[in-house]
Scaffold this motif. Structure first.
Motif, PDB file in Angstrom:
ATOM      1  N   LYS A 246      58.049  44.569  41.632  1.00  0.00           N
ATOM      2  CA  LYS A 246      58.107  46.018  41.902  1.00  0.00           C
ATOM      3  C   LYS A 246      56.679  46.566  41.728  1.00  0.00           C
ATOM      4  N   VAL A 247      56.101  46.593  40.319  1.00  0.00           N
ATOM      5  CA  VAL A 247      54.816  47.033  39.970  1.00  0.00           C
ATOM      6  C   VAL A 247      53.768  46.516  40.796  1.00  0.00           C
ATOM      7  N   SER A 248      53.762  45.195  41.071  1.00  0.00           N
ATOM      8  CA  SER A 248      52.614  44.458  41.738  1.00  0.00           C
ATOM      9  C   SER A 248      52.578  45.061  43.280  1.00  0.00           C
ATOM     10  N   LEU A 249      53.604  45.238  43.984  1.00  0.00           N
ATOM     11  CA  LEU A 249      53.526  45.651  45.094  1.00  0.00           C
ATOM     12  C   LEU A 249      53.168  47.138  45.308  1.00  0.00           C
ATOM     13  N   GLY A 250      53.011  48.030  44.170  1.00  0.00           N
ATOM     14  CA  GLY A 250      52.456  49.267  44.305  1.00  0.00           C
ATOM     15  C   GLY A 250      51.010  49.353  44.218  1.00  0.00           C
ATOM     16  N   VAL A 251      50.512  48.251  43.086  1.00  0.00           N
ATOM     17  CA  VAL A 251      49.352  48.030  42.815  1.00  0.00           C
ATOM     18  C   VAL A 251      48.581  47.583  43.937  1.00  0.00           C
ATOM     19  N   THR A 252      49.145  46.681  44.702  1.00  0.00           N
ATOM     20  CA  THR A 252      48.462  46.064  45.906  1.00  0.00           C
ATOM     21  C   THR A 252      48.200  47.236  46.942  1.00  0.00           C
ATOM     22  N   VAL A 253      49.309  47.911  47.101  1.00  0.00           N
ATOM     23  CA  VAL A 253      48.982  49.082  48.424  1.00  0.00           C
ATOM     24  C   VAL A 253      48.051  50.030  47.819  1.00  0.00           C
ATOM     25  N   LEU A 254      47.964  50.314  46.576  1.00  0.00           N
ATOM     26  CA  LEU A 254      47.072  51.247  45.956  1.00  0.00           C
ATOM     27  C   LEU A 254      45.369  50.718  46.416  1.00  0.00           C
ATOM     28  N   LEU A 255      45.413  49.289  46.144  1.00  0.00           N
ATOM     29  CA  LEU A 255      44.071  48.695  46.165  1.00  0.00           C
ATOM     30  C   LEU A 255      43.639  48.766  47.602  1.00  0.00           C
ATOM     31  N   ALA A 256      44.539  48.376  48.509  1.00  0.00           N
ATOM     32  CA  ALA A 256      44.239  48.618  49.882  1.00  0.00           C
ATOM     33  C   ALA A 256      43.818  49.767  50.615  1.00  0.00           C
ATOM     34  N   LEU A 257      44.553  50.802  50.263  1.00  0.00           N
ATOM     35  CA  LEU A 257      44.186  52.217  50.340  1.00  0.00           C
ATOM     36  C   LEU A 257      42.694  52.451  49.989  1.00  0.00           C
ATOM     37  N   THR A 258      42.441  51.968  48.789  1.00  0.00           N
ATOM     38  CA  THR A 258      41.087  52.316  48.232  1.00  0.00           C
ATOM     39  C   THR A 258      40.010  51.759  49.189  1.00  0.00           C
ATOM     40  N   VAL A 259      40.304  50.694  49.652  1.00  0.00           N
ATOM     41  CA  VAL A 259      39.181  49.974  50.530  1.00  0.00           C
ATOM     42  C   VAL A 259      39.110  50.795  51.642  1.00  0.00           C
ATOM     43  N   PHE A 260      40.011  51.310  52.379  1.00  0.00           N
ATOM     44  CA  PHE A 260      40.019  52.319  53.439  1.00  0.00           C
ATOM     45  C   PHE A 260      39.232  53.558  53.242  1.00  0.00           C
ATOM     46  N   GLN A 261      39.306  53.833  51.999  1.00  0.00           N
ATOM     47  CA  GLN A 261      38.904  55.295  51.412  1.00  0.00           C
ATOM     48  C   GLN A 261      37.246  55.247  51.279  1.00  0.00           C
ATOM     49  N   LEU A 262      37.156  53.640  50.893  1.00  0.00           N
ATOM     50  CA  LEU A 262      35.610  53.710  50.673  1.00  0.00           C
ATOM     51  C   LEU A 262      34.833  53.544  52.100  1.00  0.00           C
ATOM     52  N   LEU A 263      35.597  52.740  53.008  1.00  0.00           N
ATOM     53  CA  LEU A 263      34.973  53.006  54.477  1.00  0.00           C
ATOM     54  C   LEU A 263      34.715  54.084  55.048  1.00  0.00           C
ATOM     55  N   VAL A 264      35.611  55.328  54.755  1.00  0.00           N
ATOM     56  CA  VAL A 264      35.513  56.456  55.383  1.00  0.00           C
ATOM     57  C   VAL A 264      34.321  57.036  54.599  1.00  0.00           C
ATOM     58  N   ALA A 265      34.339  56.958  53.205  1.00  0.00           N
ATOM     59  CA  ALA A 265      33.277  57.726  52.626  1.00  0.00           C
ATOM     60  C   ALA A 265      31.785  57.348  52.758  1.00  0.00           C
ATOM     61  N   GLU A 266      31.804  56.026  53.273  1.00  0.00           N
ATOM     62  CA  GLU A 266      30.332  55.374  53.638  1.00  0.00           C
ATOM     63  C   GLU A 266      29.805  56.028  54.862  1.00  0.00           C
ATOM     64  N   SER A 267      30.578  56.442  55.804  1.00  0.00           N
ATOM     65  CA  SER A 267      30.119  57.149  57.154  1.00  0.00           C
ATOM     66  C   SER A 267      29.908  58.472  57.095  1.00  0.00           C
ATOM     67  N   MET A 268      30.681  59.260  55.973  1.00  0.00           N
ATOM     68  CA  MET A 268      30.821  60.784  56.013  1.00  0.00           C
ATOM     69  C   MET A 268      29.640  61.260  55.045  1.00  0.00           C
ATOM     70  N   PRO A 269      29.009  62.405  55.492  1.00  0.00           N
ATOM     71  CA  PRO A 269      28.009  63.009  54.643  1.00  0.00           C
ATOM     72  C   PRO A 269      28.444  63.590  53.195  1.00  0.00           C
ATOM     73  N   PRO A 270      28.063  63.259  52.247  1.00  0.00           N
ATOM     74  CA  PRO A 270      28.360  63.921  50.735  1.00  0.00           C
ATOM     75  C   PRO A 270      28.349  65.404  50.718  1.00  0.00           C
ATOM     76  N   SER A 271      29.421  65.927  51.562  1.00  0.00           N
ATOM     77  CA  SER A 271      29.437  67.243  51.360  1.00  0.00           C
ATOM     78  C   SER A 271      30.784  67.530  50.651  1.00  0.00           C
TER      79      SER A 271
END
Length: 447
Positions: A246-271
């Motif tokens: 149960k906890v492993s699934l939540g942590v895995t999903v959280l890590l996957a969303l963190t990767v997508f968040q980093l992809l968006v942050a790399e292309s956006m201006p730091p505003s």
């Protein structure tokens, strides 16, 4: 005939530039401003760098003015109406892009100019420009941008050169469609500004390029994967508590969303403006963090053990009675229509009592010494048998108490496990509703 026109063209060129200088403004009256008409044609959007806020575009720039010293009579030169010569031969207005962001400061291409017999000069030159553009990514990837191209003379003020726009909009006839941006319009506006350095007015022409992002690429590559991953988070409540995942699934999903968040942050201006998709990622990650914390809390309830306190009465009524029926949570042996009846709480006859015999429960024993050969009568005859009977009664009573305590502890543990299961089912539907509402809101921006 063509040979004659060629000789007249050479004679015309020699006569025009015999006493001509391209260093001075070609106006007969120096007190009057020279009118320069500007027209910009957008050919292609090469790149839109949101992080550095730079728009790279391919433009065709047309400038038209009248040179008072480059006119002739057509009859004197065999009817020649116009000639084309290198632009470096004539005077050219120093029209530049004010918001230029090119580090090399490359200007227009050195193309020919067309000179008519009345002195009108037309200069068409292609140019690849890099202009600064204020980017607002608050609604990324469903955003629109407004990039301005401001053209004006660098040294001549409005009393010397009057810059005019030929059309109210930029020309988009030959525009090559961009795969990422859709051009909604390119209106032009003439401004007259007095800067702090000088007291004279400086006219300029500003073209505002209205762009709308094509969001299909970002929907299929950044948004839909996040939506599908976020729908996995509520399923963690549906996993059995004894699975250990149960906890492993939540942590895995959280890590996957963190990767997508980093992809968006790399292309956006730091505003300070957080993109819309970034807000969705943050809200989803917050929801998954809360679901993981609730999962840990519910697992603690599930594994509370036999030493836990009994379930409170309000929890029995609210959770075990009403919520369990609403979310269809039943134990093995219970029917979804008629729950299992509770055991009869009527008191049982104590061990060794001489009264009426009640129905014996699985954890209790009833012993009657009258039925034992030589029981009560033997106790009257000899003390040995009475002492043995008392010892047997104590042992049987101890065993019965152990069974009774074990059954009570098992019942408390089962009630707490059912409470945890009902809470799991409740939070699963709550988080499913939250994910669905957030997904509808973010997708609604695309309409």
């Amino acid at each position: 005939v063509s040979g004659a026109q060629g000789r007249f063209a050479y004679k015309l060129l020699s006569d025009l530039f015999a006493n001509y200088s391209n260093a001075l403004r070609p106006a007969e009256d120096t007190d009057r401003a020279l009118n320069v008409t500007l027209q910009v044609t957008l050919s292609q959007i090469i790149d839109m760098d949101e992080r550095n806020q730079i728009l790279t575009a391919y433009l065709w720039i047309r400038q038209v003015w009248v040179d008072a010293y480059l006119s002739w009579e057509r009859e004197a030169y065999d009817g020649i109406d116009s000639i084309r010569i290198p632009s470096s031969y004539v005077w050219r207005p120093d029209i530049v892009l004010y918001n230029n962001a090119d580090d090399q400061f490359t200007g227009s291409m050195e193309t020919n100019v067309v000179i008519r017999h009345d002195g009108q000069i037309t200069w068409d030159s292609p140019a690849i420009t890099k202009s600064s553009c204020k980017v607002d990514v608050s609604y990324f990837p469903f955003d629109g941008q407004q990039c301005r191209l401001t053209y004006g003379s660098w040294t001549y003020n409005g009393n010397q050169i009057d810059l005019l726009n030929k059309q109210e909009t930029g020309d988009l006839t030959d525009f090559v469609a961009n795969v990422e941006w859709e051009v909604l319009g390119m209106p032009a506006r003439r401004n007259v500004i007095t800067y702090g350095c000088c007291s004279e007015p400086y006219p300029d022409v500003t073209y505002t390029l209205h762009l709308k992002r094509r969001a299909s690429f970002y929907i299929f590559n950044l948004l839909l994967p996040c939506v599908m991953i976020s729908f996995l988070a509520p399923l963690g409540f549906y996993l059995p508590a004894d699975s250990g995942e149960k906890v492993s699934l939540g942590v895995t999903v959280l890590l996957a969303l963190t990767v997508f968040q980093l992809l968006v942050a790399e292309s956006m201006p730091p505003s300070e403006n957080v993109p819309l998709i970034g807000k969705y990622y943050i809200a989803t990650m917050t929801m998954i963090t809360a679901s993981t914390a609730l999962t840990i809390f519910i697992m603690n309830i599930h594994h509370c053990g036999p030493g836990a306190k009994p379930v409170p009465q309000w929890a029995k009524v609210l959770i075990l009675h009403y919520m369990a029926r609403i979310f269809f949570v039943y134990e093995v042996g219970e029917s979804c229509r008629s729950p299992r009846p509770e055991p009869d709480p009527s008191p049982k006859a104590p061990v060794g009592s001489g009264g009426a015999r009640g129905p014996a429960s699985p954890g209790e024993a009833f012993v009657d010494l009258e039925g034992v050969p030589g029981g009560s009568a033997s106790c009257a005859k000899g003390g040995c048998l009475c002492r043995q009977g008392s010892s047997i009664l104590r042992n049987v009573e101890y065993i019965a108490n152990c069974f009774r305590d074990q059954k009570a502890a098992s019942k408390r543990t089962g009630e707490w496990k059912k409470v945890a299961k009902v809470m799991d089912r409740f939070f699963m539907w709550v988080f499913f509703a939250m994910v669905f509402i957030m997904s509808v809101l973010i997708m609604g921006q695309a309409v």
